[in-house]
Design an enzyme around this catalytic site. Structure first.
Site, PDB file in Angstrom:
ATOM      1  N   GLY A  11      41.341  45.805  39.753  1.00 13.67           N
ATOM      2  CA  GLY A  11      40.009  45.686  40.362  1.00 13.67           C
ATOM      3  C   GLY A  11      39.462  44.271  40.238  1.00 13.67           C
ATOM      4  N   ILE A  41      41.355  45.261  29.998  1.00 16.09           N
ATOM      5  CA  ILE A  41      42.206  44.126  30.386  1.00 16.09           C
ATOM      6  C   ILE A  41      41.383  43.053  31.090  1.00 16.09           C
ATOM      7  CG2 ILE A  41      44.179  43.439  31.852  1.00 16.09           C
ATOM      8  CD1 ILE A  41      45.389  46.190  31.166  1.00 16.09           C
ATOM      9  N   LYS A  77      29.812  25.754  51.543  1.00 20.73           N
ATOM     10  CA  LYS A  77      30.778  24.700  51.194  1.00 20.73           C
ATOM     11  C   LYS A  77      31.205  23.978  52.480  1.00 20.73           C
ATOM     12  CE  LYS A  77      35.510  24.358  49.352  1.00 20.73           C
ATOM     13  NZ  LYS A  77      36.626  25.101  48.739  1.00 20.73           N
ATOM     14  N   VAL A 184      46.676  51.706  33.100  1.00 19.35           N
ATOM     15  CA  VAL A 184      48.011  52.199  33.475  1.00 19.35           C
ATOM     16  C   VAL A 184      48.934  51.928  32.286  1.00 19.35           C
ATOM     17  CG1 VAL A 184      49.956  51.939  35.079  1.00 19.35           C
ATOM     18  CG2 VAL A 184      47.600  51.701  35.908  1.00 19.35           C
TER      19      VAL A 184
HETATM   20  C1  FAD Z   1      42.131  28.454  37.017  1.00 18.30           C
HETATM   21  C2  FAD Z   1      42.091  29.201  38.319  1.00 18.30           C
HETATM   22  C3  FAD Z   1      41.179  28.821  39.309  1.00 18.30           C
HETATM   23  C4  FAD Z   1      41.166  29.483  40.535  1.00 18.30           C
HETATM   24  N1  FAD Z   1      40.320  29.060  41.538  1.00 18.30           N
HETATM   25  C5  FAD Z   1      40.385  29.640  42.743  1.00 18.30           C
HETATM   26  C6  FAD Z   1      39.512  29.239  43.807  1.00 18.30           C
HETATM   27  O1  FAD Z   1      38.670  28.378  43.648  1.00 18.30           O
HETATM   28  N2  FAD Z   1      39.622  29.870  44.994  1.00 18.30           N
HETATM   29  C7  FAD Z   1      40.538  30.861  45.213  1.00 18.30           C
HETATM   30  O2  FAD Z   1      40.618  31.379  46.322  1.00 18.30           O
HETATM   31  N3  FAD Z   1      41.312  31.317  44.213  1.00 18.30           N
HETATM   32  C8  FAD Z   1      41.262  30.723  43.001  1.00 18.30           C
HETATM   33  N4  FAD Z   1      42.056  31.190  42.000  1.00 18.30           N
HETATM   34  C9  FAD Z   1      42.870  32.393  42.238  1.00 18.30           C
HETATM   35  C10 FAD Z   1      41.966  33.605  42.131  1.00 18.30           C
HETATM   36  O3  FAD Z   1      41.338  33.622  40.882  1.00 18.30           O
HETATM   37  C11 FAD Z   1      42.779  34.888  42.320  1.00 18.30           C
HETATM   38  O4  FAD Z   1      43.596  34.756  43.454  1.00 18.30           O
HETATM   39  C12 FAD Z   1      41.835  36.050  42.547  1.00 18.30           C
HETATM   40  O5  FAD Z   1      40.878  36.104  41.549  1.00 18.30           O
HETATM   41  C13 FAD Z   1      42.594  37.346  42.602  1.00 18.30           C
HETATM   42  O6  FAD Z   1      42.999  37.723  41.311  1.00 18.30           O
HETATM   43  P1  FAD Z   1      43.626  39.173  41.152  1.00 18.30           P
HETATM   44  O7  FAD Z   1      42.642  40.154  41.641  1.00 18.30           O
HETATM   45  O8  FAD Z   1      44.957  39.148  41.766  1.00 18.30           O
HETATM   46  O9  FAD Z   1      43.865  39.313  39.586  1.00 18.30           O
HETATM   47  P2  FAD Z   1      42.838  39.565  38.368  1.00 18.30           P
HETATM   48  O10 FAD Z   1      41.497  38.990  38.629  1.00 18.30           O
HETATM   49  O11 FAD Z   1      43.560  39.105  37.152  1.00 18.30           O
HETATM   50  O12 FAD Z   1      42.675  41.136  38.325  1.00 18.30           O
HETATM   51  C14 FAD Z   1      43.675  41.963  37.788  1.00 18.30           C
HETATM   52  C15 FAD Z   1      43.154  43.387  37.721  1.00 18.30           C
HETATM   53  O13 FAD Z   1      44.211  44.237  37.330  1.00 18.30           O
HETATM   54  C16 FAD Z   1      43.756  45.114  36.303  1.00 18.30           C
HETATM   55  N5  FAD Z   1      44.883  45.537  35.482  1.00 18.30           N
HETATM   56  C17 FAD Z   1      45.883  44.777  34.979  1.00 18.30           C
HETATM   57  N6  FAD Z   1      46.734  45.533  34.240  1.00 18.30           N
HETATM   58  C18 FAD Z   1      46.261  46.790  34.306  1.00 18.30           C
HETATM   59  C19 FAD Z   1      46.670  48.027  33.735  1.00 18.30           C
HETATM   60  N7  FAD Z   1      47.746  48.139  32.948  1.00 18.30           N
HETATM   61  N8  FAD Z   1      45.924  49.120  34.009  1.00 18.30           N
HETATM   62  C20 FAD Z   1      44.841  49.054  34.783  1.00 18.30           C
HETATM   63  N9  FAD Z   1      44.395  47.920  35.336  1.00 18.30           N
HETATM   64  C21 FAD Z   1      45.096  46.804  35.103  1.00 18.30           C
HETATM   65  C22 FAD Z   1      42.719  44.299  35.564  1.00 18.30           C
HETATM   66  O14 FAD Z   1      41.854  45.132  34.859  1.00 18.30           O
HETATM   67  C23 FAD Z   1      42.032  43.608  36.725  1.00 18.30           C
HETATM   68  O15 FAD Z   1      41.057  44.456  37.269  1.00 18.30           O
HETATM   69  C24 FAD Z   1      42.052  30.557  40.748  1.00 18.30           C
HETATM   70  C25 FAD Z   1      42.909  30.975  39.725  1.00 18.30           C
HETATM   71  C26 FAD Z   1      42.953  30.302  38.535  1.00 18.30           C
HETATM   72  C27 FAD Z   1      43.920  30.745  37.477  1.00 18.30           C
END
Ligand code: FAD
Length: 493
Positions: A11, A41, A77, A184
């Site tokens: 999420g 997490i 932006k 999970v």
């Molecule tokens: C330093 C940095 C700066 C960034 N800046 C930008 C930016 O300016 N612009 C941009 O477009 N992108 C940027 N990004 C990328 C952006 O942050 C991600 O692409 C975006 O937030 C999507 O992340 P996500 O949802 O894939 O993962 P996450 O935000 O890590 O979410 C993972 C989810 O999975 C859940 N989860 C994991 N394991 C389990 C489990 N076992 N059971 C249940 N739930 C679980 C967690 O609870 C969480 O809800 C940046 C990334 C980094 C590292």
């Protein structure tokens, strides 16, 4: 074929973007969507800048700026400023603007003047002088005006990542998405791929499509289906970041651009939200410890109390984003780095493209193969543009910058671009030969190559006509910029 029971694990921004897009398109076809997330997490919590593609995302969902921006502390932006990538003198900077229809009359003059400069004439070719958004950004002006004459301007957003996640979660729930807060703990597989996920409290959850939005670990696609991350560190150097939030010096007024400033072993971002400024230092662990990075960032910000968050990753991507009955979205697909803020755009394009492929006549193997090619091309084209920032630098104050400039590991596409630019032949022809692999358009390539002064030293004088065009471009931009308001908190919210 449209899936009937969709289970999304995660999420973060990726999970909720997927949930809203899929529910928006498929709820009416009877698809049920369940999203499982674990507050234990948590999410990565960064990712605060977008490209203009995010506007289309909200348009697809029929959500107005008024509905979402204030709730997510969002600001407009106009583009990104890049000081200190070629020199440690802060005056040396260029701007990568979001450009639109409004820039069309001038962009040709910019291209022509770059061509003269490449031929050795001494002509001013800083992109900042030719694009309206660069002028708006210099004056903290919003890219939106009520003056109907000036509507064709493109822009992106800055936003609070956690608040955007919550906003999308509440929208997704209105569209019928079921949210489960649970962890999970196990995953069952079968010949189709994932059979079910086992959660700590709710037990087993089955589905016919599983969307892995579990972040960098990729618990379905990487850990379970054994899709390996292809390492891209030889192309793009950074694998660490430290983030620190600061308060606005003038809380009622804030900038309309992202600052991406070169530091000793990497670069720092500063992103103005309406509530605070998000800052971070992106660097390579090969050249710097996390302690030194934090110290350098604190000195830059003059901030010694606010907490720091350290984040690690390995730059790369997987190659099968859709494998069996599993789709990877977001960080589980791999992560390049935050430069140019392309990652949410990748989430959006991966998800939209997946939806389209599912709606095509059913030929799973063929559709998957084509889809994965499209997404890999998108990520690799993005990687090329990011790598160019490092390759074109002319700093010599640390080994980091020297090594990156001398890096010979690059794709044939990037090689064709940089050598095409340095030759005196037509750059447009050079771009045309590799157009299938280009993700960033011609204007962006002109901006970076010219902005980073990737030219031979001029050997000829200036050209009157070209200087006049440059002068006229500046006057036109200044004249138009007068019609745009300063971005202020009260108007934003
Ligand atoms: C330093 C940095 C700066 C960034 N800046 C930008 C930016 O300016 N612009 C941009 O477009 N992108 C940027 N990004 C990328 C952006 O942050 C991600 O692409 C975006 O937030 C999507 O992340 P996500 O949802 O894939 O993962 P996450 O935000 O890590 O979410 C993972 C989810 O999975 C859940 N989860 C994991 N394991 C389990 C489990 N076992 N059971 C249940 N739930 C679980 C967690 O609870 C969480 O809800 C940046 C990334 C980094 C590292």
């Amino acid at each position: 074929m449209i899936p009937k029971q969709i289970v999304i694990v995660g999420g973060g921004t990726a999970g909720w973007m997927a949930a809203t897009l899929m529910a928006n398109r498929w709820s009416k076809h009877g698809a049920s969507i369940t999203l499982v997330e674990s507050s234990k997490i948590g999410t990565i919590g960064v990712g605060e800048g977008s490209t203009p593609f995010l506007r289309q995302f909200f348009q697809t969902l029929n959500i107005s700026e008024k509905q979402w921006m204030a709730k997510c502390d969002a600001t407009y932006k106009c583009g990104i400023a890049f000081p200190n990538w070629c020199n440690t003198n802060e005056a040396e900077s260029y701007f990568h603007p979001f450009y639109g229809e409004i820039d069309s009359p001038l962009v040709k003059d910019f291209f022509n003047n770059c061509q003269y400069r490449r031929e050795g004439f001494d002509i001013p070719t800083l992109p900042d002088d030719y694009f309206i958004n660069a002028y708006l950004a210099q004056q903290n002006k919003s890219p939106k005006t009520t003056n109907l004459q000036y509507q064709g301007i493109d822009y992106g957003y800055h936003f609070d990542a956690d608040k955007l996640g919550s906003f999308l979660a509440s929208h997704a729930k209105k569209l019928g998405v079921k949210q489960i807060q649970d962890q999970v703990v196990d995953i069952k597989t079968n010949t189709l791929g994932i059979e079910s996920i086992i959660t700590q409290q709710k037990g087993e959850i089955s589905g016919d499509l599983f969307v892995d939005c579990s972040g960098l670990k990729g618990i379905l696609i990487q850990q379970t289906l054994k899709e390996e991350l292809i390492d891209y560190q030889k192309y793009i150097p950074n694998n660490r970041a430290v983030a620190i939030g600061t308060n606005h010096k003038e809380p009622s007024k804030f900038g309309t651009y992202t600052l991406s400033k070169g530091l000793k072993n990497g670069w720092m971002w500063s992103i103005p939200l309406s509530s605070r400024i998000g800052n971070g230092y992106v660097y390579s662990s090969k050249y710097m410890s996390s302690e030194d990075a934090e110290k350098e960032l604190r000195e830059q910000l003059n901030e010694y109390d606010a907490p720091a968050r350290h984040i690690k990753w390995s730059p790369g991507r997987i190659s099968q984003h859709w494998k069996q009955n599993c789709l990877a979205l977001g960080l589980s697909q791999g992560f390049l780095e935050p430069l140019e803020a392309p990652m949410l755009n990748l989430v959006q394009q991966t998800c939209e493209s997946f939806i389209e492929f599912c709606e095509k006549p059913h030929d799973l193997v063929n559709n998957q193969q084509k889809f994965n090619q499209v997404i890999n091309r998108l990520i690799d084209g993005t990687r090329d543009y990011l790598q160019a920032h490092y390759l074109l630098n002319s700093r010599s104050d640390s080994q980091y910058w020297i090594d990156n400039r001398n890096n010979t590991d690059m794709s044939s596409t990037l090689m064709a671009i940089v050598s095409g630019w340095k030759s005196q032949g037509s750059f447009d022809t050079a771009l045309a030969t590799i157009s299938d692999n280009l993700v960033y358009g011609k204007t962006s390539w002109y901006c970076i190559l010219s902005g980073m002064n990737y030219y031979h030293t001029p050997t000829k004088g200036s050209l009157r006509l070209a200087v006049k065009k440059h002068h006229n471009a500046k006057l036109r931009c200044q004249h138009i910029a007068v019609n745009f308001p300063i971005q202020v908190a009260s108007k934003q919210n």
